[in-house]
Design an enzyme around this catalytic site. Structure first.
Site, PDB file in Angstrom:
ATOM      1  N   GLY A 185       2.584  -3.754   3.901  1.00 49.23           N
ATOM      2  CA  GLY A 185       1.808  -4.012   2.699  1.00 49.23           C
ATOM      3  C   GLY A 185       2.605  -3.705   1.441  1.00 49.23           C
ATOM      4  O   GLY A 185       3.339  -2.710   1.384  1.00 49.23           O
ATOM      5  N   GLY A 226       1.287   4.150   8.485  1.00 48.64           N
ATOM      6  CA  GLY A 226       1.183   3.818   7.071  1.00 48.64           C
ATOM      7  C   GLY A 226       0.525   2.464   6.878  1.00 48.64           C
ATOM      8  O   GLY A 226      -0.575   2.213   7.366  1.00 48.64           O
ATOM      9  N   ASP A 227       1.187   1.606   6.134  1.00 45.56           N
ATOM     10  CA  ASP A 227       0.684   0.243   5.952  1.00 45.56           C
ATOM     11  C   ASP A 227       1.549  -0.754   6.721  1.00 45.56           C
ATOM     12  O   ASP A 227       1.690  -1.908   6.329  1.00 45.56           O
ATOM     13  CB  ASP A 227       0.646  -0.123   4.469  1.00 45.56           C
ATOM     14  CG  ASP A 227       2.019  -0.002   3.810  1.00 45.56           C
ATOM     15  OD1 ASP A 227       2.924   0.587   4.430  1.00 45.56           O
ATOM     16  OD2 ASP A 227       2.178  -0.497   2.680  1.00 45.56           O
ATOM     17  N   GLU A 228       2.133  -0.314   7.849  1.00 50.66           N
ATOM     18  CA  GLU A 228       2.982  -1.160   8.667  1.00 50.66           C
ATOM     19  C   GLU A 228       2.222  -1.607   9.918  1.00 50.66           C
ATOM     20  O   GLU A 228       1.606  -0.794  10.615  1.00 50.66           O
ATOM     21  CB  GLU A 228       4.257  -0.419   9.065  1.00 50.66           C
ATOM     22  CG  GLU A 228       5.158  -0.093   7.875  1.00 50.66           C
ATOM     23  CD  GLU A 228       6.447   0.578   8.304  1.00 50.66           C
ATOM     24  OE1 GLU A 228       6.477   1.136   9.428  1.00 50.66           O
ATOM     25  OE2 GLU A 228       7.416   0.536   7.538  1.00 50.66           O
TER      26      GLU A 228
END
Length: 317
Positions: A185, A226-228
C-alpha cells in the site's frame, strides 16, 4: 447345606454383577449417546441423550436406517469403510460429524462395537458416542488462528505456502501459469501517523477486503505484514497471461479507488505491485516471492501506484 450355601453365594454374585452392569448402563446413559442397530441398518435402540443433543425423539429414530443418517454427513467411502470394519467383527473408533433435527451439526467421539453370536456372526452393532463439539470448535479456532492473519482474517504466509503447492500441482497437470503479486500500500504510514492506529487497523482490514473482492474464485490473497499482501492468481493461460493479470490488477486498483469511509474520513488508496510468474520465472514459491518483491522495489524506485513485472536483472512496467 453346602449346596444351598453355594447356590446362595452364586445368586448373590449374580446380583452384584447385575448391579455393576446397571451402574455401567446408567453411567453411559448419563454421559454418552448410546444406539444399537441391526446389520441391515435398522435402528433398534437409542437412549434419551439423543433427544437432548439431536432434537430427534426416540420414536423418530427407531426403525429408521443408519445408512440414511450416516450418509447425510459422511462420504460413501467413509460409511462403507466403517461398515466393512464392524461387520467383520472388529471395533471401529473415530470422530464423526452428525446432524441435528434443526439442520445444525455436532461432533462425537464414536466407538462402534459389533455384538456377535456364538458362531461369530454379527447380530447387532452398539455405538457409544461422546459429544466433543466444543473441543472441535476450539480446534477449528486454533487452526484458523494458525493460518490466518489476526487483523484482516485473510490467510497468512503459512497458508498461502500450502495452497500454492496445490495450485502448482493443478498448473502442472493443465499447463496453466500462476502469477504471484507482491502488493504494498502507498502511504500507509501516513494514515497511522495522522489518524492513529485504530483507524490504521481498520484501513488495513478494508484494504485486504478490497483485494479479496477483486479476485476470482481460484485466486488467493494473504497478508504477510504491515500493508504488504501476496496474491496468487491461478489458472492463467500462457498465451494470454499478461492480459489476464493486468485485468485483475485493474479491478483491484478500481476497487481501491472507490475506497471506503472510516470515522467520517474517506480513503481511496493506491498500491504498488511487483509480479513474478510460474513457471516462466521460477519453480518455487520462495523464489517467486523474492522476485516479485524485487520487482516491487524497482517499481517504488520509479514512483507509486505502478506495476512492474520481474524480468531477471531488469523489470518492465
Amino acid at each position: 447345606m453346602r449346596e444351598l450355601n453355594n447356590a446362595a453365594e452364586l445368586i448373590e454374585e449374580l446380583k452384584k454383577t447385575e448391579n455393576v452392569l446397571e451402574s455401567y448402563k446408567s453411567a453411559l446413559n448419563y454421559a454418552a449417546l448410546v444406539g444399537m442397530w441391526k446389520p441391515n441398518g435398522h435402528i433398534v435402540y437409542v437412549n434419551d441423550n439423543f433427544k437432548n443433543l439431536t432434537g430427534f425423539d426416540r420414536s423418530e429414530l427407531i426403525e429408521s436406517n443408519i445408512k440414511g443418517i450416516g450418509k447425510a454427513f459422511m462420504t460413501d467411502e467413509e460409511f462403507d469403510e466403517i461398515t466393512k470394519t464392524v461387520l467383520s467383527g472388529e471395533i471401529w473408533r473415530g470422530e464423526l460429524k452428525s446432524l441435528t433435527k434443526s439442520g445444525g451439526h455436532f461432533w462425537v467421539d464414536t466407538t462402534i462395537v459389533p455384538l456377535t453370536r456364538y458362531n461369530g456372526n454379527v447380530y447387532q452393532l452398539l455405538s457409544i458416542m461422546f459429544d466433543i463439539t466444543d473441543r472441535k470448535a476450539l480446534e477449528q479456532k486454533l487452526h484458523f488462528m494458525a493460518y490466518h492473519d489476526g487483523l484482516t482474517k485473510l490467510p497468512n504466509r503459512l497458508l498461502i505456502v500450502q495452497e500454492f503447492m496445490e495450485m502448482k500441482k493443478r498448473a502442472d497437470e493443465t499447463g496453466d501459469w500462476i502469477a504471484i503479486l507482491y502488493m504494498d500500500g502507498d502511504g500507509f504510514k501516513g494514515v497511522n501517523d495522522k489518524y492513529g492506529h485504530d483507524v490504521g487497523d481498520e484501513f488495513i482490514y478494508r484494504f485486504g477486503q478490497s483485494i479479496q473482492n477483486s479476485l476470482r474464485k481460484q485466486d488467493m490473497v494473504a497478508r504477510i505484514g504491515g500493508d504488504e499482501f501476496l496474491v496468487a492468481l491461478a489458472g492463467l493461460d500462457p498465451e494470454d497471461a499478461a492480459n489476464q493479470i493486468d485485468r485483475i490488477i485493474d479491478r483491484i486498483k478500481k476497487e481501491l479507488q472507490i475506497g471506503w469511509e472510516i470515522e467520517g474520513i474517506h480513503f481511496s488508496p493506491t498500491a504498488t505491485i511487483g509480479v513474478s510468474i510460474y513457471p516462466e520465472n521460477a519453480a518455487e514459491l520462495e523464489t517467486l516471492v523474492n522476485q516479485a518483491d524485487h520487482a516491487l522495489y524497482e517499481a517504488k524506485r520509479n514512483g507509486r501506484n505502478l506495476v512492474f513485472y520481474y524480468q531477471g536483472t531488469e523489470e518492465k512496467s
